[in-house]
Scaffold this motif. Sequence first.
Motif, PDB file in Angstrom:
ATOM      1  N   PRO A 171       1.354  -1.065  -0.038  1.00 19.32           N
ATOM      2  CA  PRO A 171       0.187  -0.050  -0.173  1.00 19.32           C
ATOM      3  C   PRO A 171       0.746   1.139   0.030  1.00 19.32           C
ATOM      4  N   THR A 172       0.338   1.723  -1.068  1.00 14.52           N
ATOM      5  CA  THR A 172       1.401   3.472  -1.045  1.00 14.52           C
ATOM      6  C   THR A 172       0.351   4.652   0.289  1.00 14.52           C
ATOM      7  N   ASP A 173       0.881   5.663   0.173  1.00 11.56           N
ATOM      8  CA  ASP A 173      -0.421   6.794   1.308  1.00 11.56           C
ATOM      9  C   ASP A 173      -1.598   7.093   0.684  1.00 11.56           C
ATOM     10  N   SER A 174      -1.655   7.124  -0.842  1.00 12.38           N
ATOM     11  CA  SER A 174      -2.880   7.579  -1.443  1.00 12.38           C
ATOM     12  C   SER A 174      -3.852   6.268  -0.909  1.00 12.38           C
ATOM     13  N   LEU A 175      -4.898   6.578  -1.588  1.00 13.00           N
ATOM     14  CA  LEU A 175      -6.168   5.387  -1.779  1.00 13.00           C
ATOM     15  C   LEU A 175      -6.817   5.750  -2.004  1.00 13.00           C
ATOM     16  N   LEU A 176      -7.597   5.037  -3.371  1.00 11.16           N
ATOM     17  CA  LEU A 176      -8.793   5.417  -4.594  1.00 11.16           C
ATOM     18  C   LEU A 176      -9.587   4.076  -4.031  1.00 11.16           C
ATOM     19  N   VAL A 177     -10.809   4.986  -3.740  1.00 16.48           N
ATOM     20  CA  VAL A 177     -11.843   4.418  -3.504  1.00 16.48           C
ATOM     21  C   VAL A 177     -12.853   4.645  -4.427  1.00 16.48           C
ATOM     22  N   VAL A 178     -13.854   3.808  -4.055  1.00 14.36           N
ATOM     23  CA  VAL A 178     -15.013   3.795  -5.380  1.00 14.36           C
ATOM     24  C   VAL A 178     -15.925   4.770  -4.253  1.00 14.36           C
ATOM     25  N   VAL A 179     -16.831   5.052  -4.657  1.00 15.70           N
ATOM     26  CA  VAL A 179     -17.625   6.131  -4.500  1.00 15.70           C
ATOM     27  C   VAL A 179     -19.373   5.969  -4.912  1.00 15.70           C
ATOM     28  N   LYS A 180     -18.898   5.445  -5.505  1.00 18.64           N
ATOM     29  CA  LYS A 180     -20.733   5.288  -6.687  1.00 18.64           C
ATOM     30  C   LYS A 180     -20.277   4.283  -7.599  1.00 18.64           C
ATOM     31  N   HIS A 181     -21.063   3.470  -8.012  1.00 17.95           N
ATOM     32  CA  HIS A 181     -21.154   3.034  -9.218  1.00 17.95           C
ATOM     33  C   HIS A 181     -22.904   3.000  -9.495  1.00 17.95           C
ATOM     34  N   GLU A 182     -22.669   3.005 -11.378  1.00 17.47           N
ATOM     35  CA  GLU A 182     -23.626   3.368 -12.242  1.00 17.47           C
ATOM     36  C   GLU A 182     -23.818   2.209 -13.063  1.00 17.47           C
ATOM     37  N   ARG A 202     -17.542   6.144 -10.087  1.00 22.32           N
ATOM     38  CA  ARG A 202     -16.387   7.340  -9.307  1.00 22.32           C
ATOM     39  C   ARG A 202     -15.512   7.189  -8.622  1.00 22.32           C
ATOM     40  N   MET A 203     -14.527   7.539  -8.189  1.00 21.22           N
ATOM     41  CA  MET A 203     -13.332   6.629  -6.885  1.00 21.22           C
ATOM     42  C   MET A 203     -12.629   8.327  -6.512  1.00 21.22           C
ATOM     43  N   VAL A 204     -12.492   8.283  -5.957  1.00 21.07           N
ATOM     44  CA  VAL A 204     -12.066   9.918  -5.245  1.00 21.07           C
ATOM     45  C   VAL A 204     -10.555   9.090  -4.222  1.00 21.07           C
ATOM     46  N   GLN A 205      -9.491   9.855  -4.265  1.00 21.46           N
ATOM     47  CA  GLN A 205      -8.393   9.552  -4.269  1.00 21.46           C
ATOM     48  C   GLN A 205      -8.143  10.326  -2.572  1.00 21.46           C
ATOM     49  N   LEU A 206      -8.002   9.787  -1.693  1.00 18.09           N
ATOM     50  CA  LEU A 206      -8.039   9.986  -0.240  1.00 18.09           C
ATOM     51  C   LEU A 206      -6.571   9.245   0.201  1.00 18.09           C
ATOM     52  N   ASP A 207      -6.144   9.997   1.421  1.00 16.20           N
ATOM     53  CA  ASP A 207      -4.604   9.826   2.235  1.00 16.20           C
ATOM     54  C   ASP A 207      -5.075   8.689   3.592  1.00 16.20           C
ATOM     55  N   ARG A 208      -4.178   7.891   2.425  1.00 15.23           N
ATOM     56  CA  ARG A 208      -4.313   6.613   4.277  1.00 15.23           C
ATOM     57  C   ARG A 208      -3.999   6.732   5.161  1.00 15.23           C
ATOM     58  N   GLY A 209      -3.434   8.032   5.721  1.00 11.22           N
ATOM     59  CA  GLY A 209      -3.459   8.236   7.256  1.00 11.22           C
ATOM     60  C   GLY A 209      -4.195   8.995   7.996  1.00 11.22           C
ATOM     61  N   TRP A 247     -12.615   3.478 -19.413  1.00  7.70           N
ATOM     62  CA  TRP A 247     -11.920   4.762 -20.227  1.00  7.70           C
ATOM     63  C   TRP A 247     -11.956   5.227 -18.813  1.00  7.70           C
ATOM     64  N   VAL A 248     -10.885   6.953 -19.155  1.00  5.88           N
ATOM     65  CA  VAL A 248     -10.876   8.331 -18.723  1.00  5.88           C
ATOM     66  C   VAL A 248     -12.543   9.500 -18.815  1.00  5.88           C
ATOM     67  N   PRO A 249     -13.254  10.002 -18.868  1.00  7.07           N
ATOM     68  CA  PRO A 249     -14.507  10.381 -19.460  1.00  7.07           C
ATOM     69  C   PRO A 249     -13.936  11.759 -18.327  1.00  7.07           C
ATOM     70  N   ARG A 250     -13.414  11.915 -16.648  1.00  5.82           N
ATOM     71  CA  ARG A 250     -13.728  12.641 -16.571  1.00  5.82           C
ATOM     72  C   ARG A 250     -12.962  12.839 -15.320  1.00  5.82           C
ATOM     73  N   ILE A 251     -12.216  13.876 -14.775  1.00  7.78           N
ATOM     74  CA  ILE A 251     -10.367  13.877 -13.740  1.00  7.78           C
ATOM     75  C   ILE A 251     -11.237  15.385 -13.191  1.00  7.78           C
ATOM     76  N   GLY A 252     -10.912  15.102 -11.850  1.00  6.67           N
ATOM     77  CA  GLY A 252     -11.894  16.422 -10.864  1.00  6.67           C
ATOM     78  C   GLY A 252     -10.118  16.331  -9.936  1.00  6.67           C
ATOM     79  N   ARG A 253     -10.073  17.050  -8.926  1.00  4.87           N
ATOM     80  CA  ARG A 253      -9.242  17.586  -8.259  1.00  4.87           C
ATOM     81  C   ARG A 253      -8.655  16.611  -7.290  1.00  4.87           C
ATOM     82  N   SER A 254     -10.162  15.449  -7.147  1.00  3.43           N
ATOM     83  CA  SER A 254      -9.365  14.535  -6.238  1.00  3.43           C
ATOM     84  C   SER A 254     -10.788  12.889  -6.587  1.00  3.43           C
TER      85      SER A 254
END
Length: 143
Positions: free
Chosen positions: A42-53, A108-115, A72-79
């Motif tokens: 595991p790295t310091d970042s954590l990409l988690v699923v927050v929504k499926h359609e 949709r996935m959100v990048q979280l700080d693992r700590g 494919w990637v249709p949208r990239i937000g800040r996190s």
Amino acid sequence: MQVRWSDVDLFAHVNNAAYLRFLDDARFALFPSMGVDPAGRPTDSLLVVVKHEIEYVAPLAFRPEPVAVDVWVPRIGRSSVDFGYEVLDVAAPTGAAEPVVYLRARSRMVQLDRGTHAPREFTTDERAVFEQYAGEAPVLHGW
């Protein structure tokens, strides 16, 4: 992606929960460093699923031929980042103009700080990886 016998339910088609594994496996194959380093730690970042359609377009039965999962990637937000998917035949059936599509989805996935588990902005390098797979959002039909 190979359809396993255990993916099929009592209705003789791929179960909805198995499709989530298909999407997860395909996404991780394309982006193997999502939350882990090259050794799998595991790295310091954590990409988690927050929504499926998910839209189930056609039933998929057990079969020896693999199916393709396009990602494919249709949208990239800040996190956060959205992924589009289609599960389809590798080739169009004889006489058909297009391959059979079994499923269309987006996540949709959100990048979280693992700590701290707080959202963390993507770095320039992380964003560049997603940008290589840019595409349009899949069209899902509403209720």
